[in-house]
Design a protein around this motif. Sequence first.
Motif, PDB file in Angstrom:
ATOM      1  N   MET A   1       0.795  -1.148   0.015  1.00 43.61           N
ATOM      2  CA  MET A   1       0.003  -0.050   0.039  1.00 43.61           C
ATOM      3  C   MET A   1       0.915   1.152   0.055  1.00 43.61           C
ATOM      4  SD  MET A   1      -2.989   1.531   2.752  1.00 43.61           S
ATOM      5  CE  MET A   1      -2.934  -0.054   3.763  1.00 43.61           C
ATOM      6  N   GLN A   2       0.600   2.149  -0.633  1.00 48.70           N
ATOM      7  CA  GLN A   2       1.196   3.434  -0.925  1.00 48.70           C
ATOM      8  C   GLN A   2       0.610   4.418  -0.003  1.00 48.70           C
ATOM      9  OE1 GLN A   2       2.058   4.815  -4.779  1.00 48.70           O
ATOM     10  NE2 GLN A   2       3.006   6.603  -4.250  1.00 48.70           N
ATOM     11  N   THR A   3       1.191   5.181   0.824  1.00 49.71           N
ATOM     12  CA  THR A   3       0.611   6.400   1.484  1.00 49.71           C
ATOM     13  C   THR A   3       1.140   7.474   0.741  1.00 49.71           C
ATOM     14  OG1 THR A   3       0.804   4.858   3.567  1.00 49.71           O
ATOM     15  CG2 THR A   3       0.607   7.437   3.717  1.00 49.71           C
ATOM     16  N   THR A   4       0.179   8.653   0.432  1.00 51.58           N
ATOM     17  CA  THR A   4       0.479   9.874  -0.235  1.00 51.58           C
ATOM     18  C   THR A   4      -0.437  10.775   0.718  1.00 51.58           C
ATOM     19  OG1 THR A   4       0.641   8.662  -2.342  1.00 51.58           O
ATOM     20  CG2 THR A   4       0.142  10.961  -2.276  1.00 51.58           C
ATOM     21  N   ALA A   5       0.230  12.056   1.053  1.00 46.65           N
ATOM     22  CA  ALA A   5      -0.553  13.002   1.589  1.00 46.65           C
ATOM     23  C   ALA A   5      -1.006  13.952   0.719  1.00 46.65           C
ATOM     24  CB  ALA A   5       0.467  13.766   2.611  1.00 46.65           C
ATOM     25  N   HIS A   6      -2.093  14.513   0.665  1.00 52.88           N
ATOM     26  CA  HIS A   6      -2.942  15.583  -0.367  1.00 52.88           C
ATOM     27  C   HIS A   6      -3.316  16.888   0.686  1.00 52.88           C
ATOM     28  CE1 HIS A   6      -2.564  12.856  -3.695  1.00 52.88           C
ATOM     29  NE2 HIS A   6      -3.156  12.017  -2.697  1.00 52.88           N
ATOM     30  N   PHE A   7      -2.844  17.827   0.228  1.00 49.85           N
ATOM     31  CA  PHE A   7      -3.331  18.945   1.062  1.00 49.85           C
ATOM     32  C   PHE A   7      -3.887  20.257   0.326  1.00 49.85           C
ATOM     33  CE2 PHE A   7       0.367  17.508   2.956  1.00 49.85           C
ATOM     34  CZ  PHE A   7       0.006  17.235   4.420  1.00 49.85           C
ATOM     35  N   THR A   8      -4.311  19.858  -1.062  1.00 54.83           N
ATOM     36  CA  THR A   8      -5.227  20.579  -1.925  1.00 54.83           C
ATOM     37  C   THR A   8      -5.945  19.706  -2.800  1.00 54.83           C
ATOM     38  OG1 THR A   8      -3.461  20.732  -3.690  1.00 54.83           O
ATOM     39  CG2 THR A   8      -3.438  22.494  -2.016  1.00 54.83           C
ATOM     40  N   GLN A   9      -6.972  20.074  -3.450  1.00 57.61           N
ATOM     41  CA  GLN A   9      -8.157  19.194  -4.269  1.00 57.61           C
ATOM     42  C   GLN A   9      -8.327  17.804  -3.566  1.00 57.61           C
ATOM     43  OE1 GLN A   9      -5.621  19.482  -7.837  1.00 57.61           O
ATOM     44  NE2 GLN A   9      -7.031  20.973  -8.673  1.00 57.61           N
ATOM     45  N   ILE A  10      -8.468  17.853  -2.091  1.00 56.64           N
ATOM     46  CA  ILE A  10      -8.616  16.704  -1.597  1.00 56.64           C
ATOM     47  C   ILE A  10      -9.858  16.029  -1.934  1.00 56.64           C
ATOM     48  CG2 ILE A  10      -8.987  15.868   0.808  1.00 56.64           C
ATOM     49  CD1 ILE A  10      -7.450  18.185   1.922  1.00 56.64           C
ATOM     50  N   HIS A  11     -10.883  16.725  -2.138  1.00 58.46           N
ATOM     51  CA  HIS A  11     -12.218  16.369  -2.544  1.00 58.46           C
ATOM     52  C   HIS A  11     -12.186  15.700  -3.837  1.00 58.46           C
ATOM     53  CE1 HIS A  11     -16.391  16.628  -4.516  1.00 58.46           C
ATOM     54  NE2 HIS A  11     -16.642  16.055  -3.414  1.00 58.46           N
ATOM     55  N   GLU A  12     -11.524  16.162  -4.898  1.00 59.54           N
ATOM     56  CA  GLU A  12     -11.218  15.715  -6.050  1.00 59.54           C
ATOM     57  C   GLU A  12     -10.463  14.367  -6.222  1.00 59.54           C
ATOM     58  OE1 GLU A  12     -10.838  18.693  -5.481  1.00 59.54           O
ATOM     59  OE2 GLU A  12     -12.418  19.863  -6.677  1.00 59.54           O
ATOM     60  N   THR A  13      -9.341  14.257  -5.342  1.00 57.96           N
ATOM     61  CA  THR A  13      -8.580  13.339  -5.231  1.00 57.96           C
ATOM     62  C   THR A  13      -9.319  11.875  -4.756  1.00 57.96           C
ATOM     63  OG1 THR A  13      -6.660  14.797  -4.978  1.00 57.96           O
ATOM     64  CG2 THR A  13      -6.237  12.339  -4.194  1.00 57.96           C
ATOM     65  N   ILE A  14     -10.018  12.292  -3.527  1.00 53.36           N
ATOM     66  CA  ILE A  14     -10.832  10.954  -2.891  1.00 53.36           C
ATOM     67  C   ILE A  14     -11.775  10.562  -3.964  1.00 53.36           C
ATOM     68  CG2 ILE A  14     -12.545  10.568  -1.077  1.00 53.36           C
ATOM     69  CD1 ILE A  14     -11.010  12.558   0.589  1.00 53.36           C
ATOM     70  N   ILE A  15     -12.543  11.375  -4.745  1.00 54.03           N
ATOM     71  CA  ILE A  15     -13.551  10.845  -5.539  1.00 54.03           C
ATOM     72  C   ILE A  15     -12.699  10.239  -6.628  1.00 54.03           C
ATOM     73  CG2 ILE A  15     -15.350  11.632  -7.186  1.00 54.03           C
ATOM     74  CD1 ILE A  15     -16.182  11.896  -4.229  1.00 54.03           C
ATOM     75  N   ALA A  16     -11.818  10.372  -7.248  1.00 55.50           N
ATOM     76  CA  ALA A  16     -11.073   9.642  -8.354  1.00 55.50           C
ATOM     77  C   ALA A  16     -10.508   8.519  -7.763  1.00 55.50           C
ATOM     78  CB  ALA A  16      -9.838  10.767  -8.927  1.00 55.50           C
TER      79      ALA A  16
END
Length: 41
Positions: A1-16
């Motif tokens: 499993m790869q762990t990646t932190a997102h601080f912008t466009q969180i909503h779009e990233t989760i949906i994608a």
Amino acid sequence: MQTTAHFTQIHETIIAELQEARQSVHVAVAWFTAPFQSFIR
């Protein structure tokens, strides 16, 4: 499993990620307020 932190466009990233998932998605967020209808098929 790869762990990646997102601080912008969180909503779009989760949906994608949810739309591309074939088996499961592990998500850790401080909040999740978007309507679930956006990714239910």
